[in-house]
Motif scaffolding. Structure first.
Motif, PDB file in Angstrom:
ATOM      1  N   GLN A   1       0.862  -1.182   0.000  1.00 17.51           N
ATOM      2  CA  GLN A   1       0.000   0.000   0.000  1.00 17.51           C
ATOM      3  C   GLN A   1       0.895   1.228   0.000  1.00 17.51           C
ATOM      4  O   GLN A   1       1.763   1.380   0.861  1.00 17.51           O
ATOM      5  CB  GLN A   1      -0.901  -0.005   1.235  1.00 17.51           C
ATOM      6  CG  GLN A   1      -2.000   1.032   1.201  1.00 17.51           C
ATOM      7  CD  GLN A   1      -2.920   0.900   2.405  1.00 17.51           C
ATOM      8  OE1 GLN A   1      -2.586   1.321   3.502  1.00 17.51           O
ATOM      9  NE2 GLN A   1      -4.084   0.305   2.198  1.00 17.51           N
ATOM     10  N   GLN A   2       0.714   2.097  -0.977  1.00 16.06           N
ATOM     11  CA  GLN A   2       1.494   3.323  -1.033  1.00 16.06           C
ATOM     12  C   GLN A   2       1.116   4.235   0.140  1.00 16.06           C
ATOM     13  O   GLN A   2      -0.006   4.171   0.659  1.00 16.06           O
ATOM     14  CB  GLN A   2       1.265   4.059  -2.347  1.00 16.06           C
ATOM     15  CG  GLN A   2       1.475   3.224  -3.609  1.00 16.06           C
ATOM     16  CD  GLN A   2       2.937   2.875  -3.848  1.00 16.06           C
ATOM     17  OE1 GLN A   2       3.544   2.155  -3.060  1.00 16.06           O
ATOM     18  NE2 GLN A   2       3.491   3.369  -4.943  1.00 16.06           N
ATOM     19  N   GLU A   3       2.052   5.097   0.525  1.00 14.73           N
ATOM     20  CA  GLU A   3       1.766   6.091   1.560  1.00 14.73           C
ATOM     21  C   GLU A   3       1.905   7.477   0.955  1.00 14.73           C
ATOM     22  O   GLU A   3       2.899   7.782   0.296  1.00 14.73           O
ATOM     23  CB  GLU A   3       2.715   5.939   2.746  1.00 14.73           C
ATOM     24  CG  GLU A   3       2.435   6.930   3.865  1.00 14.73           C
ATOM     25  CD  GLU A   3       3.306   6.715   5.092  1.00 14.73           C
ATOM     26  OE1 GLU A   3       3.373   7.627   5.942  1.00 14.73           O
ATOM     27  OE2 GLU A   3       3.918   5.630   5.197  1.00 14.73           O
ATOM     28  N   VAL A   4       0.883   8.309   1.180  1.00  8.27           N
ATOM     29  CA  VAL A   4       0.875   9.662   0.622  1.00  8.27           C
ATOM     30  C   VAL A   4       0.513  10.631   1.742  1.00  8.27           C
ATOM     31  O   VAL A   4      -0.597  10.595   2.274  1.00  8.27           O
ATOM     32  CB  VAL A   4      -0.132   9.777  -0.536  1.00  8.27           C
ATOM     33  CG1 VAL A   4      -0.076  11.177  -1.138  1.00  8.27           C
ATOM     34  CG2 VAL A   4       0.159   8.737  -1.620  1.00  8.27           C
ATOM     35  N   ASN A   5       1.460  11.506   2.115  1.00 13.17           N
ATOM     36  CA  ASN A   5       1.263  12.459   3.204  1.00 13.17           C
ATOM     37  C   ASN A   5       1.183  13.880   2.644  1.00 13.17           C
ATOM     38  O   ASN A   5       1.972  14.257   1.773  1.00 13.17           O
ATOM     39  CB  ASN A   5       2.418  12.357   4.202  1.00 13.17           C
ATOM     40  CG  ASN A   5       2.537  10.949   4.792  1.00 13.17           C
ATOM     41  OD1 ASN A   5       1.548  10.370   5.234  1.00 13.17           O
ATOM     42  ND2 ASN A   5       3.732  10.395   4.788  1.00 13.17           N
ATOM     43  N   PHE A   6       0.234  14.660   3.154  1.00 19.57           N
ATOM     44  CA  PHE A   6      -0.054  15.984   2.609  1.00 19.57           C
ATOM     45  C   PHE A   6       0.197  17.091   3.634  1.00 19.57           C
ATOM     46  O   PHE A   6      -0.134  16.941   4.824  1.00 19.57           O
ATOM     47  CB  PHE A   6      -1.529  16.088   2.198  1.00 19.57           C
ATOM     48  CG  PHE A   6      -1.929  15.249   1.020  1.00 19.57           C
ATOM     49  CD1 PHE A   6      -1.981  15.802  -0.255  1.00 19.57           C
ATOM     50  CD2 PHE A   6      -2.286  13.927   1.178  1.00 19.57           C
ATOM     51  CE1 PHE A   6      -2.374  15.049  -1.344  1.00 19.57           C
ATOM     52  CE2 PHE A   6      -2.675  13.158   0.092  1.00 19.57           C
ATOM     53  CZ  PHE A   6      -2.715  13.715  -1.177  1.00 19.57           C
ATOM     54  N   GLU A   7       0.749  18.201   3.172  1.00 17.07           N
ATOM     55  CA  GLU A   7       0.712  19.480   3.868  1.00 17.07           C
ATOM     56  C   GLU A   7       0.072  20.478   2.901  1.00 17.07           C
ATOM     57  O   GLU A   7       0.572  20.677   1.790  1.00 17.07           O
ATOM     58  CB  GLU A   7       2.107  19.954   4.271  1.00 17.07           C
ATOM     59  CG  GLU A   7       2.738  19.144   5.391  1.00 17.07           C
ATOM     60  CD  GLU A   7       4.049  19.735   5.870  1.00 17.07           C
ATOM     61  OE1 GLU A   7       4.305  20.932   5.561  1.00 17.07           O
ATOM     62  OE2 GLU A   7       4.817  19.026   6.539  1.00 17.07           O
ATOM     63  N   ILE A   8      -1.040  21.079   3.327  1.00 17.68           N
ATOM     64  CA  ILE A   8      -1.781  21.993   2.454  1.00 17.68           C
ATOM     65  C   ILE A   8      -2.064  23.286   3.206  1.00 17.68           C
ATOM     66  O   ILE A   8      -2.536  23.262   4.349  1.00 17.68           O
ATOM     67  CB  ILE A   8      -3.113  21.380   1.981  1.00 17.68           C
ATOM     68  CG1 ILE A   8      -2.901  20.002   1.327  1.00 17.68           C
ATOM     69  CG2 ILE A   8      -3.817  22.319   1.000  1.00 17.68           C
ATOM     70  CD1 ILE A   8      -4.188  19.304   0.927  1.00 17.68           C
ATOM     71  N   ASN A   9      -1.769  24.406   2.560  1.00 18.22           N
ATOM     72  CA  ASN A   9      -2.164  25.724   3.054  1.00 18.22           C
ATOM     73  C   ASN A   9      -3.180  26.293   2.069  1.00 18.22           C
ATOM     74  O   ASN A   9      -2.872  26.433   0.875  1.00 18.22           O
ATOM     75  CB  ASN A   9      -0.955  26.645   3.150  1.00 18.22           C
ATOM     76  CG  ASN A   9      -0.028  26.264   4.301  1.00 18.22           C
ATOM     77  OD1 ASN A   9      -0.290  26.599   5.448  1.00 18.22           O
ATOM     78  ND2 ASN A   9       1.041  25.554   3.987  1.00 18.22           N
TER      79      ASN A   9
END
Length: 287
Positions: free
Chosen positions: A44-52
C-alpha cells in the motif's frame, strides 16, 4: 479400467458420503485458490499531505499550495504518477460527471450556467524542487499524468509540490460546492491516484463513485474570515477556536425555530483566522 468401473458401480455408497466427498473436494479447490491469492505480495502506497489554503468568499474560490510526500512501498519502479484534478469535473458538459448527471436527471445543459461551473488551475508541479512535465489526459479534464525526471525506485520517497486555485461551483450538482457563504469543500486538491497490485486507478470524478485513495497523514491550514464556523477532517489544533466551539455548542439562546432557514448570512469579518487540522492514516480531507 472396465473392471474398476464395474466394481465401483456395484458399490452402495450412501448419499451422505457422496455429499461429504464433494464438499471436501470443493473445499480443497477453494483453499488452494485462496493460498495462491494470499501468497501474492501485498503493498500500500503512503501519501502524506501538507496543504495551506485560503477561502475567498467574494469570488467563491480557493487559493492553495500543497506538498506531498509520496512513499513507494510497491516492488515496482515508477516513471510517472497519475493525479486526480477532480474540481475539473465541473468544468464543462463533456466530463464524466456531466454525462452521469445527464443520464440520471436529463440536464443536458448543466454547466452552461457560469455559477454551476467549477475548475482547478494555476498548477505548477515540481518533484524534489525541480519542475516536471505533466499533461491532462485527453478527454478527461479531471485526470493528469506527471512524468518523473528520475525513476522512483521501490522503497524510495519523493516530494511533490504545486500551487493551485479552485473555483467553487454552486452546490447543486454534487459534493463540492457552495450555497451563498455555506461551503462544502470535498475532492478539492490535486491527489495521486491509487497504485496497487492491479496497477494505476486513474478514475474520473463521479457523483456516485471514486472513493479509492491512498492513506496517509494530513496537515492542513485553512485561512478564512474570522466569523466562519468550520468542521473538518482530523483534529483541530487551535485552542481558542476549540473553546469558542464548545461555548457555542452549550449556548442555545440563539435558537429560534421561526428563524430557521430565514436568517441571512452575516457580513464576513474583515479579520481572518488560520485553523490547523491534523489527521493520521486517513485517505481524504474535507471541510
Amino acid at each position: 479400467m472396465g473392471g474398476i468401473l464395474s466394481f465401483t458401480n456395484n458399490l452402495k455408497i450412501s448419499p451422505l458420503i457422496l455429499i461429504t466427498r464433494r464438499l471436501f473436494f470443493i473445499f480443497m479447490i477453494t483453499a488452494v485458490s485462496f493460498h495462491e491469492a494470499s501468497s501474492q505480495e501485498y503493498f500500500q502506497q503512503e501519501v502524506n499531505f501538507e496543504i495551506n489554503v485560503s477561502l475567498n468568499d467574494t469570488l467563491h474560490a480557493l487559493n492553495a499550495f500543497e506538498e506531498i510526500e509520496y512513499i513507494n512501498n510497491s516492488p515496482d519502479t515508477l516513471h510517472f504518477i497519475w493525479f486526480h484534478l477532480w474540481p475539473n469535473a465541473y468544468s464543462d458538459n463533456n466530463t464524466h460527471l456531466a454525462k452521469q448527471v445527464f443520464g440520471l436527471n436529463g440536464k443536458s445543459k448543466l454547466f452552461d450556467e457560469p455559477e454551476l461551473r467549477g475548475f482547478i488551475d494555476s498548477l505548477d508541479f515540481k518533484v524534489n524542487g525541480s519542475r516536471v512535465q505533466w499533461k491532462i489526459l485527453t478527454g478527461q479534464a479531471d485526470i493528469c499524468r506527471i512524468d518523473l525526471n528520475e525513476p522512483l525506485n521501490a522503497g524510495d520517497t519523493i516530494h511533490i509540490t504545486t500551487p493551485f486555485r479552485v473555483k467553487i461551483p454552486k452546490g447543486v450538482t454534487s459534493r463540492l460546492g457552495h450555497i451563498e457563504e455555506s461551503y462544502q469543500i470535498s475532492q478539492w486538491y490535486p491527489k495521486p491516484a491509487v497504485y496497487d497490485q492491479d496497477g494505476w486507478h486513474q478514475m474520473p470524478y463521479l457523483d456516485q463513485g471514486e472513493f479509492y485513495s491512498e492513506f496517509g497523514r494530513f496537515d492542513v491550514r485553512i485561512t478564512l474570515p474570522d466569523n466562519y464556523i468550520v468542521g473538518a477532517t482530523g483534529n483541530l489544533q487551535n485552542h481558542r477556536e476549540i473553546e469558542m466551539i464548545e461555548k457555542l455548542a452549550t449556548d442555545t439562546s440563539w435558537i429560534n425555530s421561526s428563524h430557521i432557514g430565514k436568517v441571512p448570512f452575516p457580513p464576513s469579518s474583515k479579520e481572518t483566522k488560520t485553523l490547523q487540522y491534523i489527521a493520521d492514516r486517513v485517505h481524504d480531507f474535507a471541510w
